[in-house]
Design a protein around this motif. Structure first.
Motif, PDB file in Angstrom:
ATOM      1  N   TYR A 143      13.219  39.475 -44.038  1.00 55.67           N
ATOM      2  CA  TYR A 143      14.227  38.473 -44.369  1.00 55.67           C
ATOM      3  C   TYR A 143      14.409  38.390 -45.889  1.00 55.67           C
ATOM      4  O   TYR A 143      13.486  38.680 -46.655  1.00 55.67           O
ATOM      5  CB  TYR A 143      13.828  37.122 -43.778  1.00 55.67           C
ATOM      6  N   ALA A 198      14.775  28.842 -47.644  1.00 54.38           N
ATOM      7  CA  ALA A 198      15.912  29.256 -48.463  1.00 54.38           C
ATOM      8  C   ALA A 198      15.859  28.584 -49.828  1.00 54.38           C
ATOM      9  O   ALA A 198      15.002  27.731 -50.092  1.00 54.38           O
ATOM     10  CB  ALA A 198      17.220  28.923 -47.743  1.00 54.38           C
ATOM     11  N   ARG A 205      17.094  25.512 -45.675  1.00 52.07           N
ATOM     12  CA  ARG A 205      16.681  26.345 -44.545  1.00 52.07           C
ATOM     13  C   ARG A 205      17.890  27.160 -44.076  1.00 52.07           C
ATOM     14  O   ARG A 205      19.035  26.699 -44.167  1.00 52.07           O
ATOM     15  CB  ARG A 205      16.183  25.480 -43.371  1.00 52.07           C
ATOM     16  N   GLU A 206      17.615  28.349 -43.556  1.00 56.23           N
ATOM     17  CA  GLU A 206      18.662  29.189 -42.995  1.00 56.23           C
ATOM     18  C   GLU A 206      18.195  29.766 -41.673  1.00 56.23           C
ATOM     19  O   GLU A 206      16.985  29.868 -41.419  1.00 56.23           O
ATOM     20  CB  GLU A 206      19.048  30.302 -43.965  1.00 56.23           C
ATOM     21  N   TYR A 254      18.776  33.080 -39.066  1.00 50.38           N
ATOM     22  CA  TYR A 254      19.290  34.433 -38.898  1.00 50.38           C
ATOM     23  C   TYR A 254      19.116  34.870 -37.455  1.00 50.38           C
ATOM     24  O   TYR A 254      18.156  34.451 -36.773  1.00 50.38           O
ATOM     25  CB  TYR A 254      18.532  35.418 -39.788  1.00 50.38           C
ATOM     26  N   TYR A 311      18.943  38.608 -35.239  1.00 53.09           N
ATOM     27  CA  TYR A 311      18.760  40.062 -35.367  1.00 53.09           C
ATOM     28  C   TYR A 311      19.132  40.694 -34.030  1.00 53.09           C
ATOM     29  O   TYR A 311      18.530  40.384 -32.999  1.00 53.09           O
ATOM     30  CB  TYR A 311      17.314  40.361 -35.726  1.00 53.09           C
ATOM     31  N   LEU A 336      20.894  42.319 -39.117  1.00 53.08           N
ATOM     32  CA  LEU A 336      20.490  40.952 -39.431  1.00 53.08           C
ATOM     33  C   LEU A 336      21.720  40.162 -39.882  1.00 53.08           C
ATOM     34  O   LEU A 336      22.428  40.566 -40.806  1.00 53.08           O
ATOM     35  CB  LEU A 336      19.436  40.972 -40.540  1.00 53.08           C
ATOM     36  N   THR A 337      21.958  39.010 -39.218  1.00 53.51           N
ATOM     37  CA  THR A 337      23.139  38.195 -39.514  1.00 53.51           C
ATOM     38  C   THR A 337      22.740  36.744 -39.742  1.00 53.51           C
ATOM     39  O   THR A 337      22.032  36.157 -38.920  1.00 53.51           O
ATOM     40  CB  THR A 337      24.156  38.258 -38.352  1.00 53.51           C
ATOM     41  N   LYS A 338      23.216  36.182 -40.854  1.00 58.72           N
ATOM     42  CA  LYS A 338      22.977  34.766 -41.130  1.00 58.72           C
ATOM     43  C   LYS A 338      23.991  33.936 -40.343  1.00 58.72           C
ATOM     44  O   LYS A 338      25.191  34.116 -40.492  1.00 58.72           O
ATOM     45  CB  LYS A 338      23.119  34.471 -42.619  1.00 58.72           C
ATOM     46  N   SER A 373      23.790  28.746 -42.888  1.00 60.68           N
ATOM     47  CA  SER A 373      23.523  28.799 -44.319  1.00 60.68           C
ATOM     48  C   SER A 373      22.887  27.486 -44.774  1.00 60.68           C
ATOM     49  O   SER A 373      23.067  26.438 -44.146  1.00 60.68           O
ATOM     50  CB  SER A 373      24.842  29.024 -45.059  1.00 60.68           C
ATOM     51  N   ARG A 374      22.169  27.541 -45.888  1.00 64.93           N
ATOM     52  CA  ARG A 374      21.586  26.315 -46.457  1.00 64.93           C
ATOM     53  C   ARG A 374      22.668  25.312 -46.831  1.00 64.93           C
ATOM     54  O   ARG A 374      22.422  24.094 -46.868  1.00 64.93           O
ATOM     55  CB  ARG A 374      20.726  26.654 -47.669  1.00 64.93           C
ATOM     56  N   LYS A 413      29.466  29.945 -34.441  1.00 66.21           N
ATOM     57  CA  LYS A 413      28.757  29.308 -35.560  1.00 66.21           C
ATOM     58  C   LYS A 413      29.158  27.838 -35.676  1.00 66.21           C
ATOM     59  O   LYS A 413      29.556  27.345 -36.738  1.00 66.21           O
ATOM     60  CB  LYS A 413      29.029  30.058 -36.862  1.00 66.21           C
TER      61      LYS A 413
END
Length: 321
Positions: free
Chosen positions: A68, A101, A106-107, A109, A111, A116-118, A121-122, A156
């Motif tokens: 990560y 993060a 915090r984030e 993800y 897989y 790897l995809t976020k 987001s923070r 999302k």
């Protein structure tokens, strides 16, 4: 008469400790272990040094790992993130993780197919402590402010965000059919939440008298460990419970077997783990030899247990008669 008493005593001891534990193997990983998820014959191990390492449960070898992104600390330096939580989708194809993060955020993800995809987001200001899959498209998130979030992965999007308590969140676990979650916090209470609505359906009160650190939820049973040096078993089908004492040590980690009929918890400052029959209250055995705090305990089967410790070492135990 005295001989009969002595003989009876040793017979009782023999019955109580008829089951012993065999250490099958150990494995050294990179960094303190924060959580272990079991899926498809593999252990997905979250560490505090920016990795989820994937272990084959047959060979006890690391077969893959997910790295990560580093985060920027308050001094502006790049650091490896702690992976707070990891879980695997029901189809075994997606791995979700909550990580540290920048700026205290915090984030999350995912897989999938080597990518790897976020997804969180923070900047969304969701202080995620725990992630659990509901199905292949939805996650339940436990937030530090005692909130739960149902999250749509593909879009999302937050479906709901509900407050479930007035304390600081500690831990969360989902049941096998993904319909309910058990949440513990600094109050020591355990709340059972309906996944579909995010509403509280039951509160298990005043059994842990102080902060609960950890919870497991199997076969309509919960098991919690707390700062009050107790592990508490509760059967939601019967409303019967049992309190297990430690040897003057806070119970940081607990686990239930798939049936819920066996439990394991940190027992003392030597980092021994006590394994018990949850309904009867009797001792099965002790797991000894850990050199640092076991941060994660998981039953793989009724008789196999994996333990991950703060020194990065994993222990593979088998209960045998």
């Amino acid at each position: 008469m005295m001989k009969k008493i002595v003989l009876s005593f040793f017979l009782i001891i023999g019955v109580v400790f008829a089951t012993t534990a065999e250490l099958e193997d150990t494995l050294q990983l990179d960094g303190a272990i924060s959580e272990i998820s079991i899926s498809g014959g593999k252990a997905f191990v979250a560490t505090e040094r920016g990795k989820v390492q994937i272990v084959d449960l047959k060979t006890h070898e690391v077969i893959d790992e997910i790295l990560y992104p580093k985060f920027e600390d308050f001094m502006g330096d790049l650091q490896l993130p702690k992976v707070f939580s990891v879980d695997v989708s029901p189809d075994h194809q997606i791995i979700a993780a909550a990580i540290q993060a920048s700026r205290g955020g915090r984030e999350v993800y995912i897989y999938k197919d080597g990518k790897l995809t976020k997804i969180i987001s923070r900047k969304m200001h969701l202080p995620v402590v725990k992630v659990r899959f509901v199905d292949n498209q939805h996650l339940i998130l436990g937030l530090s402010g005692d909130e739960v979030v149902l999250f749509d992965i593909n879009n999302k999007k937050v479906i709901y965000r509900n407050s479930v308590g007035m304390s600081f969140f500690s831990d969360m676990e989902i049941n096998e059919d993904k319909t309910k979650i058990a949440i513990t916090d600094e109050s020591g209470d355990t709340r059972i939440i309906d996944v579909k609505t995010g509403k509280i359906v039951k509160i298990i009160e005043e059994l842990n008298k102080d902060k609960a650190f950890d919870v497991d939820f199997r076969n309509n049973r919960t098991f919690t460990g707390g700062r009050d040096k107790k592990a508490v078993y509760y059967n939601l089908s019967t409303d019967k419970y049992r309190v297990f004492e430690s040897d003057d040590f806070m119970v940081f980690s607990v686990a239930l077997s798939p049936s819920g009929k066996k439990g394991a918890y940190i027992y003392n400052d030597k980092f021994d783990i006590k394994v018990v029959y949850t309904e009867e209250g009797s001792t099965i055995t002790y797991l000894r030899g850990h050199k640092s705090t076991p941060g994660a305990i998981k039953f793989i089967t009724e008789d196999k247990i994996i333990v991950g410790c703060d020194d990065g070492k994993i222990f593979f135990w088998r209960l045998k008669k």
